[in-house]
Enzyme design. Structure first.
Site, PDB file in Angstrom:
ATOM      1  N   HIS A 145       0.838  -1.206   0.000  1.00 16.80           N
ATOM      2  CA  HIS A 145       0.000   0.000   0.000  1.00 16.80           C
ATOM      3  C   HIS A 145       0.870   1.253   0.000  1.00 16.80           C
ATOM      4  O   HIS A 145       0.605   2.213  -0.737  1.00 16.80           O
ATOM      5  CB  HIS A 145      -0.912  -0.009   1.233  1.00 16.80           C
ATOM      6  N   GLU A 146       1.891   1.264   0.831  1.00 16.05           N
ATOM      7  CA  GLU A 146       2.756   2.450   0.897  1.00 16.05           C
ATOM      8  C   GLU A 146       3.555   2.620  -0.390  1.00 16.05           C
ATOM      9  O   GLU A 146       3.761   3.748  -0.861  1.00 16.05           O
ATOM     10  CB  GLU A 146       3.687   2.349   2.106  1.00 16.05           C
ATOM     11  N   GLU A 162      -5.932   7.265  -0.789  1.00 14.43           N
ATOM     12  CA  GLU A 162      -5.880   6.049   0.012  1.00 14.43           C
ATOM     13  C   GLU A 162      -6.659   4.918  -0.652  1.00 14.43           C
ATOM     14  O   GLU A 162      -6.215   3.765  -0.648  1.00 14.43           O
ATOM     15  CB  GLU A 162      -6.420   6.320   1.421  1.00 14.43           C
ATOM     16  N   HIS A 216       1.837   4.521  -3.173  1.00 15.24           N
ATOM     17  CA  HIS A 216       1.932   5.982  -3.201  1.00 15.24           C
ATOM     18  C   HIS A 216       3.102   6.443  -4.071  1.00 15.24           C
ATOM     19  O   HIS A 216       3.051   7.513  -4.675  1.00 15.24           O
ATOM     20  CB  HIS A 216       2.081   6.539  -1.782  1.00 15.24           C
TER      21      HIS A 216
END
Length: 297
Positions: free
Chosen positions: A144-145, A209, A148
């Site tokens: 997930h990070e 997100e 970004h």
């Protein structure tokens, strides 16, 4: 068992469009704000200097300040071999430069990516998160990070927050303007600019997100692992005392999971979608992926 094929990941076009629109609106808002300052009698040089100082500080110190606030320190592969191994695999799959890995000792379970450039980013994981999640769930959070970085939204969030910082600075010191009418106009313009900037950033943060969740699920092929990590993180955050959550408050918009929202209004303007919303989206993705696997079988 054959290896799962690596998905071809690209920056989300919908998020790119939203980021462009947000920056455009913030730019218009800021131009109107500066024009108000000048019309109210504030010297142009003062306006330019304040804006320049805040922008330079934001670009140069944001990453260092965030990591310092969390008490985070970078860790080597020798110190954290499992985390680094998972991060290495995901970076190869996502085709992004490997960020530095940092650990924060705070108990609040969370993670965040900081850095203006993909080549100089830092991924920070808290001790609370590392001890609560299984290896598969932790890998999903790392994905997930990294999403970004794929979507290049960290730098945009850093730049976009600059507008609100300048307005907040003027709100704080605008009362020193000598003329009553000019002071009122400046404080009103600064307050409106700050509030609108804050709302625009919150909306952009919620969207980024959701897109990062989707990208991470495609990267790992396991939306359920990310959904499980979200539920565990949310439960862990809800059980923590207020003093432990305060450490995350200044960097909440950058974190994997937002702070608990106790009131309906707070949920409407939160910097993260609700956990229920994120989990439902991941469950739909899990069903779609399983359906495709059955069709291929």
């Amino acid at each position: 068992m054959s290896a799962r094929p690596t998905p071809h990941l690209e920056a989300d076009r919908g998020l790119e469009a939203r980021m462009s629109i947000t920056l455009f609106l913030l730019g218009l808002l800021y131009v109107a704000f500066v024009a108000t300052l000048l019309l109210a009698g504030v010297q142009a040089l003062v306006v330019v200097l304040v804006a320049a100082v805040v922008l330079v500080a934001q670009l140069l110190l944001a990453e260092r300040g965030t990591l310092h606030a969390l008490g985070a320190t970078t860790v080597s592969p020798a110190a954290e071999p499992q985390l680094h191994a998972a991060l290495d695999r995901l970076c190869v799959q996502a085709d992004v430069p490997k960020p530095r890995l940092a650990l924060s000792p705070i108990a609040a379970p969370n993670a965040l990516m900081v850095g203006r450039r993909r080549e100089k980013a830092t991924l920070c994981v808290t001790e609370g998160l590392r001890t609560r999640l299984t290896p598969g769930e932790l890998e999903a959070v790392l994905a997930h990070e990294l999403a970004h970085l794929v979507n290049r939204d960290v730098a945009v969030m850093t730049l976009a927050s600059f507008f609100g910082l300048v307005a907040g600075f003027v709100v704080k010191f605008g009362w020193r303007i000598p003329h009553a009418v000019g002071k009122l106009a400046v404080l009103l313009a600064a307050t409106v600019t700050y509030v609108l900037s804050w709302l625009l950033l919150r909306a952009l943060s919620r969207q980024r997100e959701l897109v990062a969740d989707r990208t991470a699920a495609l990267l790992t092929g396991r939306p359920s692992a990310l959904a499980s990590a979200l539920l565990k993180t949310d439960a862990g955050m809800a059980r923590l005392p207020e003093k432990d959550l305060r450490a995350l408050a200044p960097v909440s918009a950058l974190a994997f999971a937002g702070l608990p929202a106790k009131h309906r209004l707070a949920r409407l303007v939160a910097d993260h979608p609700s956990t229920e919303c994120r989990v439902r989206a991941l469950e739909r993705m899990e069903e779609q992926l399983q359906g495709r696997a059955v069709q291929r079988g």
